[in-house]
Design a protein around this motif. Structure first.
Motif, short mmCIF file in Angstrom:
data_model
loop_
_atom_site.label_atom_id
_atom_site.label_comp_id
_atom_site.label_asym_id
_atom_site.label_seq_id
_atom_site.Cartn_x
_atom_site.Cartn_y
_atom_site.Cartn_z
N PRO A 263 0.79 -1.24 0.00
CA PRO A 263 0.00 0.00 0.00
C PRO A 263 0.81 1.28 0.00
CG PRO A 263 -0.15 -1.13 2.13
CD PRO A 263 0.50 -2.08 1.18
N THR A 264 1.88 1.37 0.79
CA THR A 264 2.61 2.65 0.83
C THR A 264 3.29 2.93 -0.50
OG1 THR A 264 4.72 1.81 1.72
CG2 THR A 264 3.00 2.35 3.32
N SER A 265 3.81 1.90 -1.13
CA SER A 265 4.46 2.05 -2.43
C SER A 265 3.44 2.45 -3.49
CB SER A 265 5.14 0.74 -2.82
OG SER A 265 5.48 0.71 -4.18
N THR B 228 6.14 -4.08 2.32
CA THR B 228 6.47 -2.66 2.51
C THR B 228 7.02 -2.06 1.23
OG1 THR B 228 8.70 -3.15 3.31
CG2 THR B 228 6.94 -2.97 4.97
N ASP B 229 7.64 -2.88 0.40
CA ASP B 229 8.23 -2.45 -0.87
C ASP B 229 9.17 -1.26 -0.73
OD1 ASP B 229 8.76 -2.61 -3.58
OD2 ASP B 229 7.06 -1.37 -4.15
N THR C 262 8.13 3.15 4.43
CA THR C 262 8.43 2.75 5.80
C THR C 262 8.73 1.27 5.87
OG1 THR C 262 7.59 2.67 8.09
CG2 THR C 262 5.97 2.38 6.33
N PHE C 263 9.62 0.90 6.79
CA PHE C 263 9.84 -0.51 7.13
C PHE C 263 8.78 -1.01 8.11
CE2 PHE C 263 14.07 0.42 5.58
CZ PHE C 263 14.58 -0.79 5.17
N GLN D 92 2.54 0.95 10.39
CA GLN D 92 2.23 2.05 9.50
C GLN D 92 1.74 1.56 8.14
OE1 GLN D 92 6.16 4.00 10.05
NE2 GLN D 92 5.01 5.82 10.63
N THR D 93 2.30 0.47 7.66
CA THR D 93 1.89 -0.09 6.38
C THR D 93 0.45 -0.59 6.45
OG1 THR D 93 4.19 -0.73 5.95
CG2 THR D 93 2.50 -1.78 4.60
N LEU D 94 0.08 -1.21 7.56
CA LEU D 94 -1.30 -1.67 7.73
C LEU D 94 -2.26 -0.49 7.80
CD1 LEU D 94 -0.90 -4.60 10.29
CD2 LEU D 94 -1.03 -4.72 7.78
#
Length: 442
Positions: A296-298, A323-324, A330-331, A335-337
């Motif tokens: 999602p963040t990517s 996380t891509d 972000t690692f 935050q990714t969720l």
């Protein structure tokens, strides 16, 4: 008689006891022990119990008391590029321009073994500092990039899957190779590292545009020679990318068919992104038991689009969270969720805390065909887990304090949480990262 052979950890625990075929089943398999004990022996889980049921059998001096903390299985990152760590947060481009302007120049440095070793150590430290204990990882085209990463992971006893990029066209000359060179170097890496301890190898053609038919034939040959390896690549991330693939492979029915034609779909095939899939591609992923890495963040950062997680359930396609890094920003899996939730909201699909943490733990392990080894606290599983401090700021303390149940607390954790919430990370039954120390414990 006291149990003296086992490591006993007292805390709150959360995991999923079994694989869920539909999102409605996730809650059925969720397990929360407010006051529990995790028993470990020789790097594996012996059992997870309510404190009251085993307290009299335990030697009080052998108990590691972590009450106030929440322990869950280590996070599983199903798609990440370790060389891109040093260009995370690069401004202003979408996928294809971003690769040329930022990614390729950075990856050129990994011909140097010393640089690769330095960045491998930094990268793994970032994973552990964020509670991630297993990952499916891209190297660069240089074999030394993978040697360095596997060497560093082996020293930590981490379970990772990685591979060198295979790429023979549509990239700078300093990052391309011939199909035969790619085959020989990859084969040597597989022989050296695959199934060595907790390390596994993934065949890693970057994506179809940088792969000639001759290179894909070599990837197919390696998959046939080493059928228990993984396949890790990108699929349908960006509309311009898809159009490019169709122009490069006009004889194929679509983007996924390029890989499928060379028999690169299957149980251990993981395709990152899958944002713009066609109907037949969803069906092919299901029919071949392939997996998707949702990043999602990517996808938001590069403006690529919104992954349809609801459709993945409808089609019965396994999904893990990626996380891509470095297109991802972000690692940190929490935050990714939180970003995954927003991607769902934009499509009128509500990703619950249960579903989010399922994808980040057991669901991710299932997507990588590792759920037999990691992903929950069932007896015999490898003891990889993260110790979370649910409230490390005034705002978190306020919201956790007025949350009515574990589901609300988990949702607050994934929307307000970050690396500060990671108190400890354990790998194979050993603590390898402590927040207070700010570095590896071993």
């Amino acid at each position: 008689m006291p149990l003296t052979k086992d490591t006993a950890i007292r805390a709150s625990f959360f995991d999923f006891a079994a694989i869920a075929e539909q999102p409605e089943a996730i809650l059925e398999h969720a397990r929360y022990l407010e006051d529990g004990v995790l028993l470990l022996r020789e790097g594996r889980v012996v059992g997870l119990h309510e404190w009251q049921s085993v307290s009299e059998q335990l030697n009080p001096h052998d108990i590691i008391d972590m009450r106030g903390k929440l322990i869950m299985p280590g996070f599983v990152d199903t798609h990440i590029h370790y060389p891109q760590t040093e260009m995370i947060g690069a401004f202003g481009e979408q996928l294809l321009e971003w690769l040329n302007q930022y990614t390729f120049p950075v990856e050129a440095q990994y011909h140097c073994p010393d640089h690769a070793a330095q960045m491998s150590a930094f990268f793994l430290h970032q994973l552990l500092a964020n509670g991630t204990t297993s990952a499916l990882i891209f190297g660069t085209v240089h074999p030394q990039s993978v040697d360095a990463l596997f060497s560093a992971a082996e020293a930590l006893d981490m379970r990772i899957i990685a591979g060198k990029v295979m790429m023979d066209r549509n990239a700078p000359d300093y990052l391309t190779e011939t199909p035969e060179e790619s085959y020989q170097q990859t084969r040597a890496l597989i022989t050296r590292w695959h199934e060595r301890g907790r390390l596994s190898y993934a065949l890693t053609p970057r994506f179809a545009p940088t792969s000639s038919p001759a290179l894909l034939e070599k990837v197919q040959q390696l998959r046939e020679e080493f059928p228990d390896t993984w396949l890790h690549t990108h699929l349908s991330e960006n509309p311009q990318e898809i159009a490019w693939v169709k122009a490069l492979f006009p004889e194929r029915a679509g983007y996924l068919d390029v890989y499928h034609h060379y028999k690169l779909t299957g149980r251990r095939s993981v395709f990152a992104h899958c944002i713009h899939l066609e109907e037949r591609e969803w069906q092919c992923l299901h029919d071949t038991d392939s997996s998707i890495a949702f990043c999602p963040t990517s996808n938001l950062f590069l403006g690529s689009g919104l992954f349809n997680i609801k459709r993945s359930w409808q089609q019965g396609v396994k999904v893990g969270i990626g996380t891509d890094v470095g297109a991802g920003t972000t690692f940190n899996m929490l935050q990714t969720l939180g970003e995954a939730y927003k991607v769902g909201q934009l499509q009128q699909y509500k990703i619950s805390a249960a579903e989010a943490f399922y994808h980040a733990t057991l669901g991710g392990a299932h997507a990588l065909d590792l759920d037999h080894a990691i992903g929950n606290f069932n007896p015999g599983k490898e003891a990889d887990f993260v110790v979370l401090d649910p409230a490390v700021s005034a705002l978190q303390t306020l919201r956790i304090g007025n949350s009515k149940d574990i589901w609300e607390k988990l949702f607050v954790l994934m929307t307000l949480g970050d690396d500060r919430n990671i108190a400890q990370t354990w790998v194979n039954g050993r603590p390898v990262w402590h927040r207070d120390a700010g570095e590896k414990a071993a």
